[in-house]
Scaffold this active site. Structure first.
Site, PDB file in Angstrom:
ATOM      1  N   ASP A   1      25.123  25.059  29.808  1.00  0.00           N
ATOM      2  CA  ASP A   1      25.769  25.000  31.134  1.00  0.00           C
ATOM      3  C   ASP A   1      26.683  23.782  31.202  1.00  0.00           C
ATOM      4  O   ASP A   1      27.800  23.842  31.715  1.00  0.00           O
ATOM      5  CB  ASP A   1      24.726  24.898  32.261  1.00  0.00           C
ATOM      6  CG  ASP A   1      24.453  26.249  32.914  1.00  0.00           C
ATOM      7  OD1 ASP A   1      24.552  27.272  32.208  1.00  0.00           O
ATOM      8  OD2 ASP A   1      24.140  26.280  34.126  1.00  0.00           O
TER       9      ASP A   1
ATOM     10  N   ASP B   1      19.532  25.800  26.997  1.00  0.00           N
ATOM     11  CA  ASP B   1      19.873  26.314  28.325  1.00  0.00           C
ATOM     12  C   ASP B   1      20.655  25.255  29.091  1.00  0.00           C
ATOM     13  O   ASP B   1      21.708  25.524  29.678  1.00  0.00           O
ATOM     14  CB  ASP B   1      18.585  26.680  29.074  1.00  0.00           C
ATOM     15  CG  ASP B   1      18.869  27.166  30.482  1.00  0.00           C
ATOM     16  OD1 ASP B   1      19.767  28.015  30.647  1.00  0.00           O
ATOM     17  OD2 ASP B   1      18.204  26.687  31.424  1.00  0.00           O
TER      18      ASP B   1
ATOM     19  N   TYR C   1       9.822  28.458  27.319  1.00  0.00           N
ATOM     20  CA  TYR C   1      10.013  29.717  28.041  1.00  0.00           C
ATOM     21  C   TYR C   1       8.890  30.717  27.769  1.00  0.00           C
ATOM     22  O   TYR C   1       8.612  31.569  28.600  1.00  0.00           O
ATOM     23  CB  TYR C   1      11.337  30.379  27.618  1.00  0.00           C
ATOM     24  CG  TYR C   1      12.541  29.872  28.346  1.00  0.00           C
ATOM     25  CD1 TYR C   1      12.977  28.564  28.184  1.00  0.00           C
ATOM     26  CD2 TYR C   1      13.264  30.706  29.195  1.00  0.00           C
ATOM     27  CE1 TYR C   1      14.101  28.109  28.844  1.00  0.00           C
ATOM     28  CE2 TYR C   1      14.393  30.253  29.852  1.00  0.00           C
ATOM     29  CZ  TYR C   1      14.808  28.958  29.676  1.00  0.00           C
ATOM     30  OH  TYR C   1      15.927  28.510  30.325  1.00  0.00           O
TER      31      TYR C   1
ATOM     32  N   ASP D   1      19.078  13.714  24.853  1.00  0.00           N
ATOM     33  CA  ASP D   1      19.709  12.909  25.909  1.00  0.00           C
ATOM     34  C   ASP D   1      21.054  12.369  25.424  1.00  0.00           C
ATOM     35  O   ASP D   1      22.059  12.386  26.146  1.00  0.00           O
ATOM     36  CB  ASP D   1      18.777  11.786  26.395  1.00  0.00           C
ATOM     37  CG  ASP D   1      18.096  11.023  25.271  1.00  0.00           C
ATOM     38  OD1 ASP D   1      18.216  11.426  24.093  1.00  0.00           O
ATOM     39  OD2 ASP D   1      17.437  10.001  25.562  1.00  0.00           O
TER      40      ASP D   1
ATOM     41  N   LYS E   1      14.162  16.156  20.405  1.00  0.00           N
ATOM     42  CA  LYS E   1      13.616  14.949  21.050  1.00  0.00           C
ATOM     43  C   LYS E   1      12.460  14.493  20.160  1.00  0.00           C
ATOM     44  O   LYS E   1      11.306  14.405  20.587  1.00  0.00           O
ATOM     45  CB  LYS E   1      13.175  15.299  22.483  1.00  0.00           C
ATOM     46  CG  LYS E   1      12.801  14.121  23.349  1.00  0.00           C
ATOM     47  CD  LYS E   1      13.990  13.306  23.818  1.00  0.00           C
ATOM     48  CE  LYS E   1      13.521  12.065  24.568  1.00  0.00           C
ATOM     49  NZ  LYS E   1      14.612  11.143  24.907  1.00  0.00           N
TER      50      LYS E   1
HETATM   51  C1  IPM Z   1      20.686  31.701  30.837  1.00  0.00           C
HETATM   52  C2  IPM Z   1      20.005  31.753  32.186  1.00  0.00           C
HETATM   53  C3  IPM Z   1      18.584  32.276  32.001  1.00  0.00           C
HETATM   54  C4  IPM Z   1      17.834  31.291  31.106  1.00  0.00           C
HETATM   55  C5  IPM Z   1      17.813  32.517  33.310  1.00  0.00           C
HETATM   56  C6  IPM Z   1      18.557  33.450  34.236  1.00  0.00           C
HETATM   57  C7  IPM Z   1      16.414  33.012  33.059  1.00  0.00           C
HETATM   58  O1  IPM Z   1      20.011  30.515  32.787  1.00  0.00           O
HETATM   59  O2  IPM Z   1      20.854  32.772  30.208  1.00  0.00           O
HETATM   60  O3  IPM Z   1      21.077  30.616  30.414  1.00  0.00           O
HETATM   61  O4  IPM Z   1      17.305  30.283  31.592  1.00  0.00           O
HETATM   62  O5  IPM Z   1      17.778  31.534  29.913  1.00  0.00           O
HETATM   63 MG    MG Z   2      21.106  29.018  31.694  1.00  0.00          MG
END
Ligand code: IPM
Ligand code: MG
Length: 359
Positions: free
Chosen positions: A251, A247, A143, A223, A191
């Site tokens: 999710d 990240d 990032y 993975d 990894k």
């Molecule tokens: C998160 C989001 C952010 C990230 C985006 C919106 C930049 O996906 O907070 O997980 O990738 O960190």
């Molecule tokens: Mg995210």
């Protein structure tokens, strides 16, 4: 009487609607426990670009720095998403805020709610009782690594994954400290079979593990971890990993609990901590009073716990959230065919519940 000073950054999309509810919950908790609440709003994201040209204006940063905690909604607006030439994007505001506040650790607790087990895409017996914590490094890796960009002819692009020893050490110490207070297991996700940065992570993890002899350490390739999260989520206690892996995995982990609308997060580090739901700005629902406010309300609970060290206040919010689900006072994403309540109605019900409950 203690004064709690918070910066409120509603952001874009459904942000203002859900933050309003979390703020009202924060207010009633403060009344109940005799704290004085001082709050001030700031702009961030697309609305800040529209107003000032910057997605994280200096003034907003100043406000955050002067506060004890930041309550954050969401950022993002579809008008920026399909414009590859857009010079400035709302997401840059979030990244700049994380970097400028030194928020190197993003903590996302993943726990299940008995009322939502049937909503999980996984079998109920696999997720029932799952309770782990993802700790994502938040200010390093791909990032922020430089160089990042394109070749002159525009046909080659590159990002760089950089980690220093100091960055890896501080996030690992944080993970071990959390594990020490939980079930005493850390899973270090990397990894290391491919990436040099991951090999540094693993080397440092091996050193640090010896300093926490009562905590079990498990090393796992990313993975494999992606697979294990859905195959056997109950095997995790504290999972720690670098920025992009975190990240993606968070999710994934969020949906096993049944709804993305339920999970809070805390970002902590050098300066003021930020508390925000893990979901985004959900622009399709903006202004419709249908968004689930629970992730933001639960983020306020994390704020009481981590920023103010007030576990009773946090527990009081969590109890009210559970009660609202048990009473069926929930938004459409989790209503499951039964009557769905609006964002406002859910928030007000929780505020009233907290106001009436004995301490
Ligand atoms: C998160 C989001 C952010 C990230 C985006 C919106 C930049 O996906 O907070 O997980 O990738 O960190
Ligand atoms: Mg995210």
């Amino acid at each position: 009487m203690k004064t709690l000073k918070i910066a409120v950054l509603p952001g874009d999309g459904i942000g203002p609607e859900i933050v309003k509810q979390a703020l009202q919950v924060t207010q009633v908790v403060c009344e109940k426990f005799d704290h004085r609440l001082e709050y001030q709003e700031g702009i961030v994201g697309a609305c800040a670009i529209d107003a000032t040209g910057s997605p994280y204006p200096d003034e907003t940063h100043k406000l955050c720095m002067q506060s004890d905690a930041v309550l954050f909604g969401a950022i993002g607006d579809p008008k920026f998403d399909n414009d590859p030439k857009a010079k400035v994007r709302p997401e840059q505001g979030l990244l700049k805020m994380r970097k400028d506040l030194g928020l190197y650790a993003n903590i996302r607790p993943v726990s299940t709610f008995p009322q939502l087990l049937h909503k999980s895409p996984l079998r109920a017996d696999l997720v029932d009782g799952a309770d782990f914590m993802c700790i994502r490094e938040l200010t390093g890796g791909l990032y922020f690594g430089r160089p990042q960009g394109r070749s002159e002819d525009g046909n080659t692009a590159y990002d760089t994954c950089v980690y220093t020893r100091e960055e890896v050490e501080r996030i690992l110490h944080l993970a071990y400290n959390f594990a020490g207070k939980r079930r005493k297991k850390v899973t270090v996700v990397d990894k290391a079979n491919v990436l040099a940065s991951s090999r540094l992570w693993r080397q440092i993890a091996q050193e640090i593990a010896t300093k926490y002899p009562d905590v079990e350490t498990e090393y796992m390739f990313v993975d494999n971890a992606a697979m294990r999260i859905i195959q056997w989520p109950k095997s995790f206690d504290v999972l720690v990993t670098e920025n992009l892996f975190g990240d993606i995995l968070t999710d994934e982990a969020s949906v096993i609990t049944g709804s993305l609308g339920m999970l809070p997060s805390a970002s902590i580090g050098l300066h003021t901590s930020v508390f925000e739901p893990i979901h985004g700005s959900y622009p399709q629902a903006a202004g419709k009073n249908i968004a689930n406010p629970l992730a933001t309300i639960l983020s306020a609970a994390l704020m009481f716990e981590y920023a103010f060290h007030m576990p009773e206040e946090a527990a009081c919010i969590r109890k009210a959230v559970t009660a609202s689900m048990e009473a069926g006072i929930v938004t459409e994403d989790i209503a499951d065919g039964a009557k769905a309540y609006s964002t406002d109605e859910v928030g007000s019900w929780i505020v009233e519940y907290i106001g009436q409950e004995r301490k």
